[in-house]
Design an enzyme around this catalytic site. Structure first.
Site, mmCIF file in Angstrom:
data_model
loop_
_atom_site.group_PDB
_atom_site.id
_atom_site.type_symbol
_atom_site.label_atom_id
_atom_site.label_comp_id
_atom_site.label_asym_id
_atom_site.label_seq_id
_atom_site.Cartn_x
_atom_site.Cartn_y
_atom_site.Cartn_z
ATOM 1 N N THR A 83 -0.514 -4.061 -1.704
ATOM 2 C CA THR A 83 -0.266 -3.993 -3.349
ATOM 3 C C THR A 83 -0.238 -2.391 -3.794
ATOM 4 O OG1 THR A 83 -1.406 -5.889 -3.417
ATOM 5 C CG2 THR A 83 -1.366 -4.581 -5.461
ATOM 6 N N GLY A 84 -1.071 -1.640 -3.023
ATOM 7 C CA GLY A 84 -1.230 -0.224 -3.310
ATOM 8 C C GLY A 84 -1.195 0.136 -4.768
ATOM 9 N N ARG A 143 -15.506 -4.494 -6.298
ATOM 10 C CA ARG A 143 -14.056 -4.530 -5.899
ATOM 11 C C ARG A 143 -13.553 -5.227 -7.272
ATOM 12 N NH1 ARG A 143 -10.561 -7.599 -1.376
ATOM 13 N NH2 ARG A 143 -8.472 -6.625 -1.636
ATOM 14 N N HIS A 144 -12.170 -4.923 -7.934
ATOM 15 C CA HIS A 144 -11.835 -5.747 -8.839
ATOM 16 C C HIS A 144 -11.501 -7.191 -8.663
ATOM 17 C CE1 HIS A 144 -7.961 -6.003 -6.603
ATOM 18 N NE2 HIS A 144 -8.084 -4.840 -6.239
ATOM 19 N N ARG A 193 -5.669 -4.085 -12.532
ATOM 20 C CA ARG A 193 -6.515 -4.976 -12.086
ATOM 21 C C ARG A 193 -7.944 -4.650 -11.876
ATOM 22 N NH1 ARG A 193 -3.294 -3.178 -8.171
ATOM 23 N NH2 ARG A 193 -4.041 -2.339 -6.215
ATOM 24 N N ASN A 195 -2.922 -10.259 -4.126
ATOM 25 C CA ASN A 195 -4.041 -10.459 -3.123
ATOM 26 C C ASN A 195 -3.849 -11.788 -2.506
ATOM 27 O OD1 ASN A 195 -6.770 -8.759 -4.986
ATOM 28 N ND2 ASN A 195 -5.376 -7.847 -3.173
ATOM 29 N N GLU A 198 -6.328 2.314 -5.479
ATOM 30 C CA GLU A 198 -6.145 1.792 -4.044
ATOM 31 C C GLU A 198 -5.466 2.996 -3.303
ATOM 32 O OE1 GLU A 198 -7.291 0.587 -1.707
ATOM 33 O OE2 GLU A 198 -7.028 -1.468 -1.765
ATOM 34 N N HIS A 255 -2.476 4.296 -1.485
ATOM 35 C CA HIS A 255 -1.231 4.174 -1.791
ATOM 36 C C HIS A 255 -0.471 3.622 -0.348
ATOM 37 C CE1 HIS A 255 3.027 5.428 -2.372
ATOM 38 N NE2 HIS A 255 2.891 6.558 -2.194
ATOM 39 N N TYR A 256 0.298 2.637 -0.337
ATOM 40 C CA TYR A 256 1.019 2.258 0.608
ATOM 41 C C TYR A 256 2.373 2.327 1.117
ATOM 42 C CZ TYR A 256 -2.966 -0.899 2.332
ATOM 43 O OH TYR A 256 -4.164 -1.232 2.748
ATOM 44 N N ARG A 292 -5.028 -0.783 10.139
ATOM 45 C CA ARG A 292 -6.042 -1.561 9.415
ATOM 46 C C ARG A 292 -7.194 -0.721 9.473
ATOM 47 N NH1 ARG A 292 -10.186 -5.074 8.981
ATOM 48 N NH2 ARG A 292 -10.180 -5.350 11.158
#
Length: 236
Positions: free
Chosen positions: A26-27, A13-14, A65, A20, A91, A93-94, A118
């Site tokens: 963040t999406g 993971r970045h 990122r 964060n 990531e 998309h939120y 979640r």
């Protein structure tokens, strides 16, 4: 661990981003790394260097990122040019949640609702239009992004990632090249769900190992053969 095993890849993971650190959704918003995130990327590179693990190729998402994390690792390992960037590694998309603090969303919808969101493989993000912070960060957009303004479920993340996995990343692995995939929490989670054959129900409790380099080998069917977790060394 000086030599990669057959049909293997590394996945991370970045490093930590600004949002964060602030616990915000963040999406696809293009959020930069924190100083700690830069250090995490260096630590990953130095850990791989110490173990004599030099990936033959690098994949990253189209988000800064992830790209910056990959670049730092490549510079640490003194590797140039062997990388590919693709939005399908982005990531989750939120939608309307981007830029919102997680506690605000939790207080608005309730702890149980957010816990369900979640964990669920198929649940979409809720629509939340109030109190969104104004910010100057850009958002990565393409036709797919505009077709799904509400955002994605984790199933949708896997469905848009799957073609890239099957057509590009998996053939790279089977060609004898061990790549490093630098991606995001939920993209990594849905890939692990696929290769570990985790059911939708069991996926609700699956946690991606934190602060670890995943070193994975696959069988000839594309499913997991062996999984190792390599901690980042805290090298300053």
């Amino acid at each position: 661990m000086k030599n990669f095993v057959k049909n293997s890849f590394l996945m991370i993971r970045h490093g930590e981003s600004i949002w964060n650190h602030k616990s915000k959704f963040t999406g696809w918003t293009d959020i930069p790394l924190t100083d700690n995130g830069y250090q995490e990327a260096k630590n990953i590179g130095k850990t791989l260097e110490k173990l004599d693990l030099y990936p033959g190729y690098f994949f990253s998402s189209s988000l800064k990122r992830s790209i910056d994390t990959n670049d730092i690792i490549m510079r640490t390992l003194k590797i140039r040019g062997e990388n590919e960037i693709n939005w399908r590694l982005n990531e989750k998309h939120y939608g309307y949640l981007d830029g919102i603090e997680r506690n605000i969303v939790k207080n608005h919808f309730g702890k149980e609702y957010i816990e369900l969101m979640r964990k669920s493989f198929t649940m979409l993000p809720p629509i939340y239009r109030d109190n969104q912070e104004r910010h100057t960060f850009s958002t990565f957009t393409n036709m797919y992004f505009h077709l799904h303004p509400i955002g994605e479920s984790k199933k949708m993340v896997f469905d848009r990632f799957k073609p890239y996995w099957k057509e590009t990343i998996l053939p790279t692995i089977y060609s004898g090249i061990t790549p490093l995939i630098c991606t995001h929490k939920h993209t990594a989670r849905v890939l692990m769900k696929h290769i570990k054959k985790i059911s939708d129900k069991d996926f609700e409790n699956y946690e991606l190992p934190s602060k670890k380099i995943l070193y994975i080998s696959l069988n000839d069917k594309g499913f997991i053969n062996e999984e190792r977790h390599i901690p980042y060394e805290l090298i300053k």
